[in-house]
Design a protein around this motif. Structure first.
Motif, PDB file in Angstrom:
ATOM      1  N   GLN A   1       6.979   3.946   2.460  1.00  0.00           N
ATOM      2  CA  GLN A   1       7.148   5.370   2.734  1.00  0.00           C
ATOM      3  C   GLN A   1       5.983   5.838   3.578  1.00  0.00           C
ATOM      4  O   GLN A   1       4.917   5.223   3.595  1.00  0.00           O
ATOM      5  CB  GLN A   1       7.250   6.178   1.438  1.00  0.00           C
ATOM      6  CG  GLN A   1       6.105   5.990   0.481  1.00  0.00           C
ATOM      7  CD  GLN A   1       6.359   6.711  -0.826  1.00  0.00           C
ATOM      8  OE1 GLN A   1       6.237   7.930  -0.905  1.00  0.00           O
ATOM      9  NE2 GLN A   1       6.733   5.957  -1.851  1.00  0.00           N
ATOM     10  N   ALA A   2       6.209   6.925   4.311  1.00  0.00           N
ATOM     11  CA  ALA A   2       5.188   7.410   5.235  1.00  0.00           C
ATOM     12  C   ALA A   2       3.885   7.707   4.492  1.00  0.00           C
ATOM     13  O   ALA A   2       3.897   8.207   3.356  1.00  0.00           O
ATOM     14  CB  ALA A   2       5.684   8.652   5.951  1.00  0.00           C
ATOM     15  N   LEU A   3       2.768   7.415   5.159  1.00  0.00           N
ATOM     16  CA  LEU A   3       1.453   7.719   4.625  1.00  0.00           C
ATOM     17  C   LEU A   3       0.964   9.049   5.199  1.00  0.00           C
ATOM     18  O   LEU A   3       1.546   9.591   6.143  1.00  0.00           O
ATOM     19  CB  LEU A   3       0.465   6.606   5.006  1.00  0.00           C
ATOM     20  CG  LEU A   3       0.860   5.163   4.690  1.00  0.00           C
ATOM     21  CD1 LEU A   3      -0.277   4.227   5.098  1.00  0.00           C
ATOM     22  CD2 LEU A   3       1.212   4.987   3.230  1.00  0.00           C
ATOM     23  N   THR A   4      -0.109   9.556   4.658  1.00  0.00           N
ATOM     24  CA  THR A   4      -0.727  10.743   5.235  1.00  0.00           C
ATOM     25  C   THR A   4      -1.479  10.346   6.500  1.00  0.00           C
ATOM     26  O   THR A   4      -1.839   9.179   6.694  1.00  0.00           O
ATOM     27  CB  THR A   4      -1.704  11.392   4.248  1.00  0.00           C
ATOM     28  OG1 THR A   4      -2.803  10.491   4.027  1.00  0.00           O
ATOM     29  CG2 THR A   4      -1.031  11.693   2.915  1.00  0.00           C
TER      30      THR A   4
ATOM     31  N   ILE B   1       0.837  -1.189   0.000  1.00  0.00           N
ATOM     32  CA  ILE B   1       0.000   0.000   0.000  1.00  0.00           C
ATOM     33  C   ILE B   1       0.877   1.246   0.000  1.00  0.00           C
ATOM     34  O   ILE B   1       2.067   1.194   0.336  1.00  0.00           O
ATOM     35  CB  ILE B   1      -0.935   0.032   1.215  1.00  0.00           C
ATOM     36  CG1 ILE B   1      -0.113   0.037   2.511  1.00  0.00           C
ATOM     37  CG2 ILE B   1      -1.910  -1.139   1.203  1.00  0.00           C
ATOM     38  CD1 ILE B   1      -0.917   0.334   3.727  1.00  0.00           C
ATOM     39  N   GLU B   2       0.276   2.368  -0.371  1.00  0.00           N
ATOM     40  CA  GLU B   2       0.953   3.656  -0.345  1.00  0.00           C
ATOM     41  C   GLU B   2      -0.101   4.749  -0.391  1.00  0.00           C
ATOM     42  O   GLU B   2      -1.269   4.497  -0.706  1.00  0.00           O
ATOM     43  CB  GLU B   2       1.907   3.797  -1.536  1.00  0.00           C
ATOM     44  CG  GLU B   2       1.208   3.726  -2.875  1.00  0.00           C
ATOM     45  CD  GLU B   2       2.159   3.784  -4.057  1.00  0.00           C
ATOM     46  OE1 GLU B   2       1.670   3.998  -5.192  1.00  0.00           O
ATOM     47  OE2 GLU B   2       3.369   3.608  -3.852  1.00  0.00           O
ATOM     48  N   SER B   3       0.293   5.959  -0.058  1.00  0.00           N
ATOM     49  CA  SER B   3      -0.606   7.109  -0.193  1.00  0.00           C
ATOM     50  C   SER B   3      -0.525   7.645  -1.624  1.00  0.00           C
ATOM     51  O   SER B   3       0.564   7.703  -2.209  1.00  0.00           O
ATOM     52  CB  SER B   3      -0.218   8.211   0.792  1.00  0.00           C
ATOM     53  OG  SER B   3      -0.611   7.897   2.101  1.00  0.00           O
ATOM     54  N   PRO B   4      -1.671   8.018  -2.196  1.00  0.00           N
ATOM     55  CA  PRO B   4      -3.012   7.934  -1.615  1.00  0.00           C
ATOM     56  C   PRO B   4      -3.568   6.512  -1.699  1.00  0.00           C
ATOM     57  O   PRO B   4      -3.359   5.819  -2.691  1.00  0.00           O
ATOM     58  CB  PRO B   4      -3.827   8.883  -2.484  1.00  0.00           C
ATOM     59  CG  PRO B   4      -3.132   8.826  -3.824  1.00  0.00           C
ATOM     60  CD  PRO B   4      -1.665   8.678  -3.524  1.00  0.00           C
TER      61      PRO B   4
ATOM     62  N   SER C   1      -4.485  10.984   7.309  1.00  0.00           N
ATOM     63  CA  SER C   1      -5.792  10.484   6.924  1.00  0.00           C
ATOM     64  C   SER C   1      -5.718   9.030   6.476  1.00  0.00           C
ATOM     65  O   SER C   1      -6.574   8.203   6.836  1.00  0.00           O
ATOM     66  CB  SER C   1      -6.385  11.342   5.803  1.00  0.00           C
ATOM     67  OG  SER C   1      -7.610  10.813   5.351  1.00  0.00           O
ATOM     68  N   ASP C   2      -4.670   8.698   5.722  1.00  0.00           N
ATOM     69  CA  ASP C   2      -4.524   7.324   5.244  1.00  0.00           C
ATOM     70  C   ASP C   2      -4.155   6.371   6.382  1.00  0.00           C
ATOM     71  O   ASP C   2      -4.575   5.200   6.389  1.00  0.00           O
ATOM     72  CB  ASP C   2      -3.487   7.246   4.132  1.00  0.00           C
ATOM     73  CG  ASP C   2      -4.041   7.703   2.788  1.00  0.00           C
ATOM     74  OD1 ASP C   2      -5.275   7.836   2.685  1.00  0.00           O
ATOM     75  OD2 ASP C   2      -3.249   7.919   1.856  1.00  0.00           O
ATOM     76  N   TYR C   3      -3.381   6.841   7.341  1.00  0.00           N
ATOM     77  CA  TYR C   3      -3.093   6.008   8.499  1.00  0.00           C
ATOM     78  C   TYR C   3      -4.388   5.644   9.232  1.00  0.00           C
ATOM     79  O   TYR C   3      -4.590   4.495   9.635  1.00  0.00           O
ATOM     80  CB  TYR C   3      -2.154   6.721   9.474  1.00  0.00           C
ATOM     81  CG  TYR C   3      -0.689   6.685   9.098  1.00  0.00           C
ATOM     82  CD1 TYR C   3      -0.059   5.480   8.776  1.00  0.00           C
ATOM     83  CD2 TYR C   3       0.084   7.849   9.107  1.00  0.00           C
ATOM     84  CE1 TYR C   3       1.297   5.443   8.455  1.00  0.00           C
ATOM     85  CE2 TYR C   3       1.431   7.822   8.785  1.00  0.00           C
ATOM     86  CZ  TYR C   3       2.034   6.620   8.456  1.00  0.00           C
ATOM     87  OH  TYR C   3       3.369   6.600   8.143  1.00  0.00           O
ATOM     88  N   ARG C   4      -5.260   6.616   9.394  1.00  0.00           N
ATOM     89  CA  ARG C   4      -6.533   6.355  10.080  1.00  0.00           C
ATOM     90  C   ARG C   4      -7.373   5.354   9.288  1.00  0.00           C
ATOM     91  O   ARG C   4      -7.950   4.416   9.858  1.00  0.00           O
ATOM     92  CB  ARG C   4      -7.302   7.668  10.267  1.00  0.00           C
ATOM     93  CG  ARG C   4      -6.671   8.630  11.265  1.00  0.00           C
ATOM     94  CD  ARG C   4      -7.604   9.778  11.583  1.00  0.00           C
ATOM     95  NE  ARG C   4      -7.020  10.681  12.550  1.00  0.00           N
ATOM     96  CZ  ARG C   4      -6.347  11.781  12.248  1.00  0.00           C
ATOM     97  NH1 ARG C   4      -6.164  12.107  10.963  1.00  0.00           N
ATOM     98  NH2 ARG C   4      -5.846  12.555  13.199  1.00  0.00           N
ATOM     99  N   THR C   5      -7.435   5.551   7.979  1.00  0.00           N
ATOM    100  CA  THR C   5      -8.206   4.636   7.139  1.00  0.00           C
ATOM    101  C   THR C   5      -7.620   3.231   7.189  1.00  0.00           C
ATOM    102  O   THR C   5      -8.347   2.236   7.304  1.00  0.00           O
ATOM    103  CB  THR C   5      -8.221   5.140   5.688  1.00  0.00           C
ATOM    104  OG1 THR C   5      -8.827   6.437   5.642  1.00  0.00           O
ATOM    105  CG2 THR C   5      -8.999   4.202   4.787  1.00  0.00           C
ATOM    106  N   LEU C   6      -6.296   3.159   7.103  1.00  0.00           N
ATOM    107  CA  LEU C   6      -5.628   1.868   7.146  1.00  0.00           C
ATOM    108  C   LEU C   6      -5.888   1.163   8.476  1.00  0.00           C
ATOM    109  O   LEU C   6      -6.121  -0.051   8.515  1.00  0.00           O
ATOM    110  CB  LEU C   6      -4.124   2.054   6.924  1.00  0.00           C
ATOM    111  CG  LEU C   6      -3.264   0.789   7.020  1.00  0.00           C
ATOM    112  CD1 LEU C   6      -3.680  -0.236   5.976  1.00  0.00           C
ATOM    113  CD2 LEU C   6      -1.779   1.143   6.868  1.00  0.00           C
ATOM    114  N   SER C   7      -5.844   1.913   9.573  1.00  0.00           N
ATOM    115  CA  SER C   7      -6.080   1.336  10.883  1.00  0.00           C
ATOM    116  C   SER C   7      -7.466   0.704  10.978  1.00  0.00           C
ATOM    117  O   SER C   7      -7.619  -0.420  11.480  1.00  0.00           O
ATOM    118  CB  SER C   7      -5.922   2.407  11.970  1.00  0.00           C
ATOM    119  OG  SER C   7      -6.158   1.866  13.251  1.00  0.00           O
ATOM    120  N   ASP C   8      -8.478   1.415  10.488  1.00  0.00           N
ATOM    121  CA  ASP C   8      -9.840   0.880  10.517  1.00  0.00           C
ATOM    122  C   ASP C   8      -9.951  -0.388   9.669  1.00  0.00           C
ATOM    123  O   ASP C   8     -10.596  -1.360  10.059  1.00  0.00           O
ATOM    124  CB  ASP C   8     -10.834   1.932  10.003  1.00  0.00           C
ATOM    125  CG  ASP C   8     -10.988   3.090  10.969  1.00  0.00           C
ATOM    126  OD1 ASP C   8     -10.645   2.930  12.154  1.00  0.00           O
ATOM    127  OD2 ASP C   8     -11.434   4.165  10.527  1.00  0.00           O
TER     128      ASP C   8
END
Length: 329
Positions: free
Chosen positions: A41-44, A18-21, A46-53
Motif C-alpha cells: 500500500q502507498a507510503l507517506t 515494509i509499510e507506513s509508518p 516522508s517514508d518514501y524519502r526515508t526508504l529511498s535513502d
C-alpha cells in the motif's frame, strides 16, 4: 520473476516487507540473500524519502510495489522519490494501477523492470527510454509491445499471459540470453533461432503450442525447461545443440518417447517430473547416454521412480537451479 515467488505477509531472508509508518526494525540491515524490498500500500511522502535513502545502500535489491488491496497504489508517481533506483517491479496491481508514466522518474540506466497484468491496458511506450535494461518481466501487457524491439541490451525476458503472432518483435534483441514464454498463445516459434544467443529457454503452458522443431537450431542453448505443453507429442532432434546440458520436463503428458534426448551430445542432467503416464522403461532408455550424470524422476510413485534409478544407473539430481544468466543486473 519476483512476482511469481514472493511471499506475502511475513519476512523471509530473501524479502523485506515494509509499510507506513516505517520502523527501525523494517530498516534494519538486509540479509545478504535479500533480493526484494516490497510494500502493498502507498507510503507517506516522508517514508518514501526515508526508504529511498535506505535502499540506496543496496543497489542489487529490487523495490517492489504489489497488492494495493486498499486501492492506494494507482500510479507510479512515487518513483519521483527514487531517482537512483535501478531495479523496480510493479505487479499484482490488477484493479488499482491506472498508469505507468511514473517510470519516467527512474534513471534511464535502470537494469531490471517488472510490470504485472492490469485491468486497464497500459501503453508500454514509457519503457522505450530504458535502453540499458538487462532484465524485463511483462505480464498481460501488450499495448505498444513493439517497444521491446528498442531494448537491445536485454539479457533476460519473460513474457507471461502475452500472445504474439510470431517472434519478430524480439529479433533486434541480439544480446538476449534467457527467454521465458509463460501462458498466452504464442504458437509460432519459427524465428526462435534468430533471437540473441539463448542459453536458457522456458516454455510453460503456452496454449496451442505443438511444434518445438525450431529449438533444434538453438546452438548456444544450455538449459531447456518445458512444462505443461499439452499438444507437444514429440521432442526435436538435439544433435546440433552441443552446449545443452540440462533438460527439465514437467507435466508433459503428450510425450511418450524420450529417445530424442539421446541425441544431445553434452547432456548431463534430465528431470522428468509429474509424468505418471510414463513407464520406467521409457525413462530407462536414457542409460544409453554416455554423458548423463543425473536423472530426477517423477513418475508418480516411489516404486516407479526407484525403477528408473536402477535402470539409468546414475544419481538423482537434487537442488537444481536455473543458470546464472537469470540473475543478470
Amino acid at each position: 520473476m519476483v512476482a511469481e515467488t514472493l511471499a506475502i505477509g511475513r519476512d523471509y531472508p530473501f524479502i523485506r516487507n515494509i509499510e507506513s509508518p516505517l520502523t527501525r526494525d523494517m530498516l534494519r540491515p538486509l540479509d545478504p540473500r535479500c533480493h526484494t524490498v516490497q510494500f502493498s500500500q502507498a507510503l507517506t511522502e516522508s517514508d518514501y524519502r526515508t526508504l529511498s535513502d535506505w535502499i540506496g545502500q543496496y543497489p542489487s535489491v529490487t523495490l517492489r510495489a504489489y497488492g494495493s488491496y486498499d486501492g492506494s497504489i494507482r500510479d507510479l508517481d512515487f518513483l519521483r522519490f527514487f531517482p537512483s533506483l535501478h531495479k523496480f517491479s510493479a505487479d499484482a496491481l490488477y484493479h488499482s494501477l491506472q498508469s505507468i508514466e511514473g517510470l519516467d522518474y527512474l534513471p534511464a540506466s535502470a537494469t531490471l523492470l517488472g510490470l504485472g497484468q492490469t485491468k486497464k491496458k497500459l501503453s508500454l511506450k514509457p519503457l522505450g527510454r530504458f535502453t540499458g535494461l538487462r532484465r524485463l518481466y511483462l505480464e498481460g501487457q501488450t499495448k505498444d509491445i513493439d517497444v521491446i524491439s528498442d531494448l537491445t541490451s536485454l539479457r533476460s525476458l519473460t513474457l507471461r499471459s502475452i500472445t504474439l503472432p510470431d517472434l519478430s518483435v524480439l529479433q533486434p534483441l541480439t544480446q538476449l540470453r534467457a527467454l521465458d514464454l509463460k501462458l498466452g498463445g504464442t504458437r509460432d516459434l519459427t524465428l526462435l533461432p534468430t533471437i540473441g544467443q539463448l542459453d536458457y529457454l522456458e516454455l510453460w503452458m503456452v496454449r496451442g503450442l505443438h511444434d518445438l522443431s525450431p529449438i533444434a537450431e538453438l546452438k548456444s542453448l544450455s538449459y531447456l525447461f518445458l512444462q505443461s505443453l499439452k499438444q507437444v507429442t514429440k521432442l526435436p532432434d538435439f544433435s546440433r545443440l552441443t552446449k545443452l546440458q540440462t533438460v527439465w520436463l514437467e507435466n508433459m503428458k503428450g510425450l511418450t518417447d524420450l529417445s530424442p534426448l539421446l541425441t544431445a551430445p553434452a547432456l548431463r542432467q534430465i528431470a522428468v517430473i509429474d509424468m505418471a503416464h510414463l513407464h520406467p522403461e521409457a525413462v530407462g532408455i536414457l542409460a544409453k547416454h554416455p554423458a548423463l550424470q543425473q536423472v530426477l524422476p517423477g513418475l508418480g510413485s516411489n516404486r516407479k521412480n526407484e525403477a528408473v534409478r536402477k535402470l539409468v544407473g546414475v544419481p538423482s539430481g537434487e537442488g537444481w537451479s536455473k543458470p546464472d544468466i537469470l540473475q543478470v543486473d
